[in-house]
Motif scaffolding. Structure first.
Motif, PDB file in Angstrom:
ATOM      1  N   VAL A 223      -5.270  44.451   5.042  1.00 30.46           N
ATOM      2  CA  VAL A 223      -4.422  44.608   6.426  1.00 30.46           C
ATOM      3  C   VAL A 223      -3.535  45.169   6.182  1.00 30.46           C
ATOM      4  CG1 VAL A 223      -3.539  43.912   8.147  1.00 30.46           C
ATOM      5  CG2 VAL A 223      -5.279  42.562   7.627  1.00 30.46           C
ATOM      6  N   SER A 224      -3.200  47.069   6.292  1.00 32.85           N
ATOM      7  CA  SER A 224      -1.731  47.849   5.642  1.00 32.85           C
ATOM      8  C   SER A 224      -0.671  46.582   6.049  1.00 32.85           C
ATOM      9  CB  SER A 224      -1.279  48.726   6.604  1.00 32.85           C
ATOM     10  OG  SER A 224      -1.415  48.420   8.208  1.00 32.85           O
ATOM     11  N   PRO A 225       0.458  46.836   5.190  1.00 38.04           N
ATOM     12  CA  PRO A 225       2.084  45.908   5.203  1.00 38.04           C
ATOM     13  C   PRO A 225       2.740  46.597   7.301  1.00 38.04           C
ATOM     14  CG  PRO A 225       2.181  47.734   4.360  1.00 38.04           C
ATOM     15  CD  PRO A 225       0.374  47.491   4.268  1.00 38.04           C
ATOM     16  N   ILE A 226       2.499  47.479   7.229  1.00 38.39           N
ATOM     17  CA  ILE A 226       2.890  48.030   8.435  1.00 38.39           C
ATOM     18  C   ILE A 226       1.988  47.342   9.405  1.00 38.39           C
ATOM     19  CG2 ILE A 226       3.286  50.102   9.645  1.00 38.39           C
ATOM     20  CD1 ILE A 226       4.675  51.844   7.917  1.00 38.39           C
ATOM     21  N   LYS A 227       1.109  47.751   9.576  1.00 42.05           N
ATOM     22  CA  LYS A 227      -0.039  46.420  10.909  1.00 42.05           C
ATOM     23  C   LYS A 227       0.535  45.515  10.261  1.00 42.05           C
ATOM     24  CE  LYS A 227      -3.913  49.412  10.889  1.00 42.05           C
ATOM     25  NZ  LYS A 227      -5.340  49.652  11.007  1.00 42.05           N
ATOM     26  N   LEU A 297      14.143  43.538  10.514  1.00 37.98           N
ATOM     27  CA  LEU A 297      15.179  43.203   9.291  1.00 37.98           C
ATOM     28  C   LEU A 297      14.710  41.560   8.932  1.00 37.98           C
ATOM     29  CD1 LEU A 297      18.733  44.325  10.310  1.00 37.98           C
ATOM     30  CD2 LEU A 297      17.565  44.514   7.956  1.00 37.98           C
ATOM     31  N   ALA A 298      14.547  40.709  10.256  1.00 32.43           N
ATOM     32  CA  ALA A 298      13.569  39.242   9.749  1.00 32.43           C
ATOM     33  C   ALA A 298      12.647  39.199   8.944  1.00 32.43           C
ATOM     34  CB  ALA A 298      13.948  38.579  11.015  1.00 32.43           C
ATOM     35  N   ALA A 299      11.518  40.399   9.213  1.00 30.23           N
ATOM     36  CA  ALA A 299      10.273  40.451   8.990  1.00 30.23           C
ATOM     37  C   ALA A 299      10.317  40.391   6.882  1.00 30.23           C
ATOM     38  CB  ALA A 299       9.560  41.081   9.447  1.00 30.23           C
ATOM     39  N   PHE A 300      11.207  41.898   7.112  1.00 22.49           N
ATOM     40  CA  PHE A 300      11.062  41.237   5.401  1.00 22.49           C
ATOM     41  C   PHE A 300      12.356  40.160   4.931  1.00 22.49           C
ATOM     42  CE2 PHE A 300      14.610  44.892   5.468  1.00 22.49           C
ATOM     43  CZ  PHE A 300      15.736  44.909   4.976  1.00 22.49           C
ATOM     44  N   LEU A 301      13.160  40.337   5.496  1.00 21.70           N
ATOM     45  CA  LEU A 301      13.710  39.245   4.192  1.00 21.70           C
ATOM     46  C   LEU A 301      12.449  38.261   4.812  1.00 21.70           C
ATOM     47  CD1 LEU A 301      16.758  39.606   6.665  1.00 21.70           C
ATOM     48  CD2 LEU A 301      16.814  40.366   3.668  1.00 21.70           C
ATOM     49  N   PHE A 382      14.419  53.507  10.609  1.00 20.88           N
ATOM     50  CA  PHE A 382      13.942  53.544   8.646  1.00 20.88           C
ATOM     51  C   PHE A 382      13.501  52.639   8.261  1.00 20.88           C
ATOM     52  CE2 PHE A 382      16.736  51.783   5.416  1.00 20.88           C
ATOM     53  CZ  PHE A 382      17.074  53.055   4.703  1.00 20.88           C
ATOM     54  N   PHE A 383      14.542  50.413   8.936  1.00 25.06           N
ATOM     55  CA  PHE A 383      14.517  50.098   7.946  1.00 25.06           C
ATOM     56  C   PHE A 383      12.193  49.137   8.534  1.00 25.06           C
ATOM     57  CE2 PHE A 383      18.513  49.155   9.252  1.00 25.06           C
ATOM     58  CZ  PHE A 383      18.970  48.510   8.009  1.00 25.06           C
ATOM     59  N   ALA A 384      11.861  49.769   9.338  1.00 26.95           N
ATOM     60  CA  ALA A 384      10.692  49.862   9.670  1.00 26.95           C
ATOM     61  C   ALA A 384       9.703  50.843   8.160  1.00 26.95           C
ATOM     62  CB  ALA A 384       9.671  50.769  10.946  1.00 26.95           C
ATOM     63  N   VAL A 385      10.016  51.332   7.906  1.00 30.19           N
ATOM     64  CA  VAL A 385       9.368  52.017   6.710  1.00 30.19           C
ATOM     65  C   VAL A 385       9.565  51.317   5.480  1.00 30.19           C
ATOM     66  CG1 VAL A 385       9.371  53.872   5.067  1.00 30.19           C
ATOM     67  CG2 VAL A 385       9.467  54.529   7.844  1.00 30.19           C
ATOM     68  N   PHE A 386      10.852  50.463   5.280  1.00 27.94           N
ATOM     69  CA  PHE A 386      11.895  50.548   4.373  1.00 27.94           C
ATOM     70  C   PHE A 386      11.623  48.835   4.193  1.00 27.94           C
ATOM     71  CE2 PHE A 386      14.813  47.876   2.442  1.00 27.94           C
ATOM     72  CZ  PHE A 386      15.531  48.623   0.968  1.00 27.94           C
ATOM     73  N   GLY A 387      11.609  48.689   5.365  1.00 25.17           N
ATOM     74  CA  GLY A 387      10.877  46.958   4.994  1.00 25.17           C
ATOM     75  C   GLY A 387       9.576  46.964   4.680  1.00 25.17           C
ATOM     76  N   ALA A 388       8.598  47.538   5.503  1.00 24.99           N
ATOM     77  CA  ALA A 388       7.455  47.794   5.700  1.00 24.99           C
ATOM     78  C   ALA A 388       7.205  48.012   3.136  1.00 24.99           C
ATOM     79  CB  ALA A 388       6.286  49.171   5.814  1.00 24.99           C
TER      80      ALA A 388
END
Length: 417
Positions: A223-227, A297-301, A382-388
């Motif tokens: 599964v892709s990271p964004i999904k 933010l919480a997801a990628f942290l 921005f955080f969605a792309v960077f966070g993914a």
């Protein structure tokens, strides 16, 4: 796309069935019912319809009657009774619970009243303050009679000065509207604040839990990271909406059932009697956008830690940002149009609370609110792309992780794939 929905609903139903979610929801329901039935609960626990019985010892036998007349207009729940015994007998009556306390009335050297209040505890400042106010009013009346002031002259002397507030700005809110808006915004700020902290932390914990079980290694390859990231974010978001829907439904029916007891009190003071549709719309918009900002933010942290124990440490800076925004908003309740509040309302981490504060309390131009929403949406993207990107590398990192330098490592791992 099917994999995205699988992750979304798996996250939603998994959390929905957990004991922690059910217990938290139950506790919130109990608190909501308690707040909306507060008057009924107080009546159940209050003896003698909430009246406090206070004895009065009048040394000269001349002060009790005028003192009681003054107190009847100040506090109707305070029941004054003339105590015929001695001071020692009054103290004994207090110790045995016959009376809450007693007031010893006498004249001072200038033949003006003074008093002493005795009770088992003087922690109840409301009783003491009301008794002192009643005595002060009686002393003022007696002092005025000594210098031959008529009651009309005395009323004129103590009549509050007329002081009106007029806003010259077009469509500016009146003082009454501002007070109601202030109360409503205050309550909704608490909802946004606690919801963002609670559900964003839940997302970080969800990611860290799956990572610690090594499930991520299988998921990330299919599964892709964004999904995957947004499946979890929307799954928890759906969970939060479910919880809020339960609380709002129960709160609405409970308030409707107790409307007569709530009118003119807390309900009207906090502006719930006449909520404008625009305020509700802005509350929903800023709640959703604030949730997505901090959830991303919480997801990628959460993806940077390998142990559940490290989650709180990693998301502490994010939590401090929410707290800072809330504290600034509390300051802004008194000065919503100050330059500091205006500037901070455009800082995306603070926009959900502070811009909502401004639109709730002031009639600001639509373009200002739209600009704040646009900045917030751009930051989320921005955080969605960077966070993914961080998420994809972060979920493959194991071992002790307690530094934001791990973001760089996660990005390097993403590039290698």
């Amino acid at each position: 796309m099917n994999k995205f929905w699988i992750i979304l609903f798996h996250t939603y139903f998994n959390k929905l069935k957990t004991k922690s979610f059910l217990i938290t929801t139950l506790m919130m329901v109990i608190i909501t019912l308690a707040l909306t039935n507060l008057n009924n609960i107080i009546e159940v626990f209050d003896k003698d319809s909430g009246k406090e019985k206070v004895g009065v010892l009048d040394e000269k036998g001349q002060l009790y009657k005028p003192f009681k007349e003054q107190m009847s207009s100040l506090n109707k729940n305070l029941q004054l009774t003339e105590f015929a015994g001695t001071e020692k007998e009054a103290e004994k009556a207090v110790e045995e619970g016959e009376i809450a306390g007693f007031v010893l009335l006498r004249y001072d050297d200038q033949q003006l009243p003074e008093a002493e209040y005795k009770a088992m505890s003087v922690a109840d400042s409301a009783i003491y303050t009301d008794l002192q106010s009643g005595l002060q009013q009686m002393k003022t009346m007696l002092a005025a009679s000594k210098i031959n002031l008529t009651p009309e002259q005395l009323n004129q002397l103590y009549e509050p000065v007329s002081f009106k507030k007029v806003a010259l700005e077009e469509n500016a809110k009146t003082e009454e509207e501002l007070n109601q808006a202030r109360g409503l915004v205050y309550v909704l700020l608490f909802v946004i604040y606690f919801a963002v902290i609670m559900y964003a932390s839940m997302i970080a914990m969800e990611v860290a839990t799956e990572k610690s079980s090594r499930v991520m290694e299988i998921l990330i390859s299919s599964v892709s990271p964004i999904k995957q990231m947004f499946g979890k974010i929307l799954g928890i978001g759906l969970l939060s909406l479910t919880q809020l829907a339960v609380l709002l439904s129960i709160g609405y029916f409970s308030i409707k059932r107790n409307m007569s007891s709530l009118e003119g009190g807390f309900f009207d003071a906090f502006g719930f009697g006449n909520i404008s549709l625009s305020t509700i719309a802005y509350a929903v918009i800023f709640f959703i956008l604030g949730y997505f900002l901090y959830a991303t933010l919480a997801a990628f942290l959460g993806s940077l830690v390998s142990r559940i124990e490290d989650v709180q440490q990693m998301i502490t800076p994010m939590t401090l940002l929410v707290v800072a925004g809330f504290m600034i908003a509390m300051f802004g309740l008194g000065k919503p149009d100050s330059p500091f509040i205006v500037i901070t309302s455009y800082i995306p981490f603070f926009t959900p609370m502070i811009m909502f504060l401004r639109v709730g309390m002031l009639n600001i131009p639509v373009w200002e609110a739209a600009l704040g929403i646009s900045i917030l949406m751009a930051t989320i993207i921005f955080f969605a792309v960077f966070g993914a990107r961080v998420y994809r590398g972060g979920v493959l990192m194991y071992g002790k992780s307690n530094s934001f330098k791990d973001i760089k490592k996660a990005l390097q791992l993403t590039k290698k794939e």
